[in-house]
Motif scaffolding. Structure first.
Motif, PDB file in Angstrom:
ATOM      1  N   THR A   1     -14.283   4.703  -5.074  1.00 23.98           N
ATOM      2  CA  THR A   1     -12.989   4.186  -5.810  1.00 23.98           C
ATOM      3  C   THR A   1     -12.743   5.275  -6.968  1.00 23.98           C
ATOM      4  O   THR A   1     -11.594   5.464  -7.089  1.00 23.98           O
ATOM      5  CB  THR A   1     -12.913   2.975  -5.992  1.00 23.98           C
ATOM      6  OG1 THR A   1     -13.258   2.009  -4.638  1.00 23.98           O
ATOM      7  CG2 THR A   1     -11.690   2.473  -6.382  1.00 23.98           C
TER       8      THR A   1
ATOM      9  N   PHE B   1     -11.788   1.343  -2.351  1.00 28.11           N
ATOM     10  CA  PHE B   1     -10.472   0.658  -2.284  1.00 28.11           C
ATOM     11  C   PHE B   1      -9.288   1.404  -2.739  1.00 28.11           C
ATOM     12  O   PHE B   1      -9.472   2.823  -3.179  1.00 28.11           O
ATOM     13  CB  PHE B   1     -10.745  -0.368  -3.441  1.00 28.11           C
ATOM     14  CG  PHE B   1     -11.746  -1.634  -3.075  1.00 28.11           C
ATOM     15  CD1 PHE B   1     -11.508  -2.532  -2.435  1.00 28.11           C
ATOM     16  CD2 PHE B   1     -13.110  -1.337  -3.699  1.00 28.11           C
ATOM     17  CE1 PHE B   1     -12.409  -3.434  -2.212  1.00 28.11           C
ATOM     18  CE2 PHE B   1     -13.949  -2.421  -3.306  1.00 28.11           C
ATOM     19  CZ  PHE B   1     -13.693  -3.357  -2.627  1.00 28.11           C
ATOM     20  N   ASP B   2      -8.077   0.868  -2.157  1.00 29.78           N
ATOM     21  CA  ASP B   2      -6.950   1.923  -2.749  1.00 29.78           C
ATOM     22  C   ASP B   2      -6.596   1.990  -3.963  1.00 29.78           C
ATOM     23  O   ASP B   2      -5.681   2.822  -4.224  1.00 29.78           O
ATOM     24  CB  ASP B   2      -5.935   1.332  -1.722  1.00 29.78           C
ATOM     25  CG  ASP B   2      -6.101   1.621  -0.364  1.00 29.78           C
ATOM     26  OD1 ASP B   2      -7.025   2.632   0.197  1.00 29.78           O
ATOM     27  OD2 ASP B   2      -5.686   0.771   0.904  1.00 29.78           O
ATOM     28  N   SER B   3      -6.761   0.961  -4.791  1.00 28.48           N
ATOM     29  CA  SER B   3      -6.580   0.802  -6.230  1.00 28.48           C
ATOM     30  C   SER B   3      -7.537   0.455  -7.022  1.00 28.48           C
ATOM     31  O   SER B   3      -8.509  -0.507  -6.630  1.00 28.48           O
ATOM     32  CB  SER B   3      -5.158   0.273  -6.138  1.00 28.48           C
ATOM     33  OG  SER B   3      -5.413  -1.261  -5.994  1.00 28.48           O
TER      34      SER B   3
ATOM     35  N   ASP C   1      -6.757  -2.212  -8.962  1.00 26.05           N
ATOM     36  CA  ASP C   1      -6.403  -3.622  -8.734  1.00 26.05           C
ATOM     37  C   ASP C   1      -7.299  -4.260  -7.682  1.00 26.05           C
ATOM     38  O   ASP C   1      -8.013  -5.616  -7.904  1.00 26.05           O
ATOM     39  CB  ASP C   1      -4.873  -4.048  -8.548  1.00 26.05           C
ATOM     40  CG  ASP C   1      -4.310  -3.849  -9.810  1.00 26.05           C
ATOM     41  OD1 ASP C   1      -4.835  -3.660 -10.955  1.00 26.05           O
ATOM     42  OD2 ASP C   1      -2.925  -3.379  -9.547  1.00 26.05           O
ATOM     43  N   GLU C   2      -7.435  -3.346  -6.490  1.00 33.34           N
ATOM     44  CA  GLU C   2      -8.133  -3.996  -5.322  1.00 33.34           C
ATOM     45  C   GLU C   2      -9.793  -3.958  -5.689  1.00 33.34           C
ATOM     46  O   GLU C   2     -10.459  -5.160  -5.462  1.00 33.34           O
ATOM     47  CB  GLU C   2      -8.016  -3.297  -4.078  1.00 33.34           C
ATOM     48  CG  GLU C   2      -6.563  -3.425  -3.410  1.00 33.34           C
ATOM     49  CD  GLU C   2      -6.588  -2.792  -2.045  1.00 33.34           C
ATOM     50  OE1 GLU C   2      -7.752  -2.199  -1.640  1.00 33.34           O
ATOM     51  OE2 GLU C   2      -5.516  -2.578  -1.792  1.00 33.34           O
TER      52      GLU C   2
END
Length: 312
Positions: free
Chosen positions: A246, A285-287, A289-290
């Protein structure tokens, strides 16, 4: 225990020993049986027991990117060998010069002129010398000619399967830490020094200890429930071991440990991380936050599992 690095550091007082040769990665239950046998032979003959190892391990020399991940770094391997009562370790640099030694040259330079071996324990499938031309039969033949005996190290089995470093890696990859403990004779752990990292975990509300691995790859990958002994107290935690996809990792394995109820400073300390259970695979993860949400979920899962285990 005495460590001798390289043939050039052998001295006349090193001649005369009982020896075995191998990688001894993990110093697992099979290795421990060999080492107990080595100690018995050494005691019977009144000689020191010597383990000959290679650094890097041969497969790491020939194909570093595809070599099996180490179970133990050299420093930890030496400590485990000492625990098993080994008197001396001869660590040979596996380089072009050693690789090009013929089998007979290896026997002469290492076993006869170097160590003055009186008895040698090796696996009956042991191969050595340039192009792996030397084998157990050649060792026995040369031993008869030069006054040392050679015996086959017995295979150790667990539930009908041979105990080996490969088998340990397999059960670790499967997340079977109970089986790994049986094969190793101890819980699986990784020891390293805590270094300064990117401090990303702190920004995500989950400060982590960045543990130095000193290896290209590790035998584990994912998120795990772990524990660490600090000043005689077992601290419970969660660890991620992997390439950190990530945050655009460098492709190497990293070990990051978060202790659930600890606020002290670990920088510069050597810690041993004991692995108890796999929580999930590592994923991208895409961000952030995720990622942060997943970390919080990992902590909650680990706390619940620790509570259930401790309340049994």
């Amino acid at each position: 225990m005495e460590l001798v690095r390289g043939l050039h550091n052998l001295r006349p007082h090193h001649r005369g020993c009982v020896a075995t040769i191998g990688n001894f990665d993990g110093v697992h239950a099979g290795h421990q049986t060999i080492l107990k046998r080595l100690s018995r032979h050494a005691e019977r003959l009144g000689l020191p027991g010597c383990v000959v190892i290679f650094e890097p391990q041969p497969r790491e020399y020939f194909a570093p990117q595809s070599a099996p991940p180490r179970l133990t770094r050299l420093r930890d391997k030496l400590a485990l060998l000492e625990e098993q009562g080994v008197d001396r370790v001869l660590c040979l640099a596996f380089n072009r010069r050693l690789r090009e030694l013929s089998a007979d040259e290896f026997i002469r330079q290492v076993l006869i002129d170097g160590l003055g071996v009186k008895h040698l324990d090796v696996g009956d499938d042991f191969r050595f010398g340039c192009d792996r031309a030397g084998d157990f039969a050649l060792l026995r033949e040369r031993g008869q000619d030069n006054g040392f005996t050679v015996a086959s190290a017995d295979t150790v089995a667990e539930n009908g399967e041979r105990v080996s470093s490969t088998r340990v890696r397999q059960v670790l990859a499967e997340g079977d830490f109970a089986q790994a403990e049986r094969l190793l004779g101890r819980p699986f752990s990784i020891t390293g020094r805590v270094l300064h990292g990117q401090k990303l975990g702190r920004r995500l509300g989950a400060p982590t200890a960045n543990v130095q691995l000193k290896r290209i790859s590790a035998p584990l990958n994912g998120v795990y429930r772990v524990s660490v002994q600090l000043d005689g107290v077992r601290q419970l935690g969660v660890a991620n071991i992997g390439s950190r996809p990530t945050v655009d990792g460098d492709g190497r394995a990293h070990l990051e440990v978060h202790l659930l109820d600890f606020n002290g400073d670990l920088y510069g300390r050597r810690i041993t991380v004991v692995f108890h259970e796999k929580l999930r695979d590592e994923r991208k993860f895409d961000s952030l936050d995720e990622l942060q949400a997943a970390i919080k979920a990992d902590f909650a899962t680990a706390r619940a599992q620790w509570a259930a285990e401790l309340n049994k």
